[in-house]
Design a protein around this motif. Sequence first.
Motif, PDB file in Angstrom:
ATOM      1  N   VAL A 156      -0.487   7.213  12.713  1.00  0.00           N
ATOM      2  CA  VAL A 156      -0.757   6.907  11.305  1.00  0.00           C
ATOM      3  C   VAL A 156       0.363   7.458  10.422  1.00  0.00           C
ATOM      4  N   ALA A 157       0.774   8.694  10.672  1.00  0.00           N
ATOM      5  CA  ALA A 157       1.874   9.290   9.896  1.00  0.00           C
ATOM      6  C   ALA A 157       3.150   8.476  10.088  1.00  0.00           C
ATOM      7  N   TRP A 158       3.410   8.030  11.314  1.00  0.00           N
ATOM      8  CA  TRP A 158       4.610   7.231  11.588  1.00  0.00           C
ATOM      9  C   TRP A 158       4.553   5.913  10.818  1.00  0.00           C
ATOM     10  N   ILE A 159       3.408   5.269  10.771  1.00  0.00           N
ATOM     11  CA  ILE A 159       3.277   4.006  10.027  1.00  0.00           C
ATOM     12  C   ILE A 159       3.687   4.220   8.582  1.00  0.00           C
ATOM     13  N   PHE A 160       3.155   5.267   7.964  1.00  0.00           N
ATOM     14  CA  PHE A 160       3.490   5.553   6.565  1.00  0.00           C
ATOM     15  C   PHE A 160       4.977   5.847   6.421  1.00  0.00           C
ATOM     16  N   ASP A 161       5.497   6.737   7.254  1.00  0.00           N
ATOM     17  CA  ASP A 161       6.901   7.136   7.155  1.00  0.00           C
ATOM     18  C   ASP A 161       7.828   5.943   7.366  1.00  0.00           C
ATOM     19  N   GLU A 162       7.537   5.128   8.345  1.00  0.00           N
ATOM     20  CA  GLU A 162       8.379   3.973   8.646  1.00  0.00           C
ATOM     21  C   GLU A 162       8.358   2.976   7.486  1.00  0.00           C
ATOM     22  N   ASP A 163       7.174   2.691   6.970  1.00  0.00           N
ATOM     23  CA  ASP A 163       7.075   1.773   5.833  1.00  0.00           C
ATOM     24  C   ASP A 163       7.784   2.341   4.612  1.00  0.00           C
ATOM     25  N   TYR A 164       7.629   3.640   4.384  1.00  0.00           N
ATOM     26  CA  TYR A 164       8.277   4.304   3.253  1.00  0.00           C
ATOM     27  C   TYR A 164       9.794   4.196   3.367  1.00  0.00           C
TER      28      TYR A 164
ATOM     29  N   ASN B  67      11.539   1.979   4.943  1.00  0.00           N
ATOM     30  CA  ASN B  67      11.932   0.593   4.712  1.00  0.00           C
ATOM     31  C   ASN B  67      11.856   0.203   3.237  1.00  0.00           C
ATOM     32  N   LEU B  68      10.922   0.796   2.505  1.00  0.00           N
ATOM     33  CA  LEU B  68      10.799   0.502   1.076  1.00  0.00           C
ATOM     34  C   LEU B  68      11.952   1.075   0.262  1.00  0.00           C
TER      35      LEU B  68
ATOM     36  N   SER C  24      17.762   2.766  -5.383  1.00  0.00           N
ATOM     37  CA  SER C  24      17.699   3.986  -6.189  1.00  0.00           C
ATOM     38  C   SER C  24      16.569   3.803  -7.189  1.00  0.00           C
ATOM     39  N   PHE C  25      15.875   4.880  -7.441  1.00  0.00           N
ATOM     40  CA  PHE C  25      14.713   4.831  -8.311  1.00  0.00           C
ATOM     41  C   PHE C  25      14.801   5.938  -9.342  1.00  0.00           C
TER      42      PHE C  25
ATOM     43  N   PHE D  29       9.972   5.517  -8.695  1.00  0.00           N
ATOM     44  CA  PHE D  29       9.587   5.850  -7.330  1.00  0.00           C
ATOM     45  C   PHE D  29       8.071   5.928  -7.200  1.00  0.00           C
ATOM     46  N   MET D  30       7.435   6.594  -8.151  1.00  0.00           N
ATOM     47  CA  MET D  30       5.971   6.708  -8.107  1.00  0.00           C
ATOM     48  C   MET D  30       5.330   5.323  -8.181  1.00  0.00           C
ATOM     49  N   GLU D  31       5.888   4.453  -9.022  1.00  0.00           N
ATOM     50  CA  GLU D  31       5.362   3.084  -9.121  1.00  0.00           C
ATOM     51  C   GLU D  31       5.507   2.357  -7.784  1.00  0.00           C
ATOM     52  N   MET D  32       6.654   2.527  -7.130  1.00  0.00           N
ATOM     53  CA  MET D  32       6.876   1.884  -5.836  1.00  0.00           C
ATOM     54  C   MET D  32       5.897   2.432  -4.803  1.00  0.00           C
ATOM     55  N   LEU D  33       5.737   3.744  -4.741  1.00  0.00           N
ATOM     56  CA  LEU D  33       4.835   4.365  -3.776  1.00  0.00           C
ATOM     57  C   LEU D  33       3.403   3.905  -4.007  1.00  0.00           C
ATOM     58  N   CYS D  34       2.947   3.962  -5.249  1.00  0.00           N
ATOM     59  CA  CYS D  34       1.569   3.561  -5.544  1.00  0.00           C
ATOM     60  C   CYS D  34       1.379   2.061  -5.331  1.00  0.00           C
ATOM     61  N   GLY D  35       2.407   1.274  -5.625  1.00  0.00           N
ATOM     62  CA  GLY D  35       2.333  -0.164  -5.355  1.00  0.00           C
ATOM     63  C   GLY D  35       2.155  -0.431  -3.871  1.00  0.00           C
ATOM     64  N   TYR D  36       2.895   0.293  -3.048  1.00  0.00           N
ATOM     65  CA  TYR D  36       2.773   0.160  -1.593  1.00  0.00           C
ATOM     66  C   TYR D  36       1.370   0.542  -1.134  1.00  0.00           C
ATOM     67  N   LEU D  37       0.864   1.681  -1.620  1.00  0.00           N
ATOM     68  CA  LEU D  37      -0.474   2.128  -1.228  1.00  0.00           C
ATOM     69  C   LEU D  37      -1.539   1.121  -1.676  1.00  0.00           C
ATOM     70  N   TYR D  38      -1.359   0.569  -2.867  1.00  0.00           N
ATOM     71  CA  TYR D  38      -2.313  -0.413  -3.399  1.00  0.00           C
ATOM     72  C   TYR D  38      -2.304  -1.690  -2.557  1.00  0.00           C
ATOM     73  N   GLU D  39      -1.127  -2.171  -2.221  1.00  0.00           N
ATOM     74  CA  GLU D  39      -1.011  -3.384  -1.405  1.00  0.00           C
ATOM     75  C   GLU D  39      -1.629  -3.187  -0.019  1.00  0.00           C
ATOM     76  N   ASN D  40      -1.603  -1.970   0.477  1.00  0.00           N
ATOM     77  CA  ASN D  40      -2.126  -1.655   1.812  1.00  0.00           C
ATOM     78  C   ASN D  40      -3.393  -0.814   1.725  1.00  0.00           C
ATOM     79  N   ARG D  41      -4.115  -0.984   0.639  1.00  0.00           N
ATOM     80  CA  ARG D  41      -5.250  -0.092   0.363  1.00  0.00           C
ATOM     81  C   ARG D  41      -6.354  -0.172   1.403  1.00  0.00           C
ATOM     82  N   ASP D  42      -6.568  -1.303   2.054  1.00  0.00           N
ATOM     83  CA  ASP D  42      -7.614  -1.356   3.080  1.00  0.00           C
ATOM     84  C   ASP D  42      -7.334  -0.337   4.182  1.00  0.00           C
ATOM     85  N   PHE D  43      -6.096  -0.258   4.613  1.00  0.00           N
ATOM     86  CA  PHE D  43      -5.700   0.697   5.651  1.00  0.00           C
ATOM     87  C   PHE D  43      -5.761   2.134   5.118  1.00  0.00           C
ATOM     88  N   TYR D  44      -5.133   2.378   3.945  1.00  0.00           N
ATOM     89  CA  TYR D  44      -5.056   3.747   3.436  1.00  0.00           C
ATOM     90  C   TYR D  44      -6.399   4.271   2.945  1.00  0.00           C
TER      91      TYR D  44
END
Length: 187
Positions: A54-62, A64-65, A70-71, A76-91
């Motif tokens: 699970v940690a690897w999935i997050f780290d790998e996706d992060y 790649n994002l 540069s942010f 950066f926070m918007e990108m991180l939260c956007g990623y978590l929101y898009e994948n919210r079923d998993f997270y």
Amino acid sequence: MSESNITKRAYGDALKEIMKSIPFEKITVAQICEKYGMSRNSFYYHFKDKYDLVAWIFDEDYVNLVKNQSFTPWGFMEMLCGYLYENRDFYRKVLKIQGQNSFSEHFEEFIYPLMQNQLHVECGCENIPPICIDFMADGFICSIRRWLLEKECMTAEQFVSVFKTLVENIVVGYSRQAENGENKSEA
């Protein structure tokens, strides 16, 4: 993508697929391996356990994002939260897991230095007491968990906007206090 990453991605995809019908706590490494006909030896060559996956999935996706981008700190926070929101079923599922090696523990270790940097940028100073950073990082992590776990959670943009306003107001108050040489704990 390297052969190792292809294999790791297959384990990650298997876990995500299984999690659609089985709670994480009940999933075994054998089930993850069986999903795509992979071996347990191979799994343990790449990962310590399913929590490490699970940690690897997050780290790998992060990685790649953010790769080659540069942010601004808030970007950066918007990108991180956007990623978590898009994948919210998993997270939503993995953020409920608590304890040693949990994703929540991994996420806390990830967020702390980011929040430290964010506060240094917002305050324009390096001497922020660790307790202030702990407070903000813990608040952000808890807020993310609660936000994602809400049945009808607000969008990532709305969440970051609310959090940004909160942080900026706290930082302005702290900065004024520091400029005036005040220390509330002495009062």
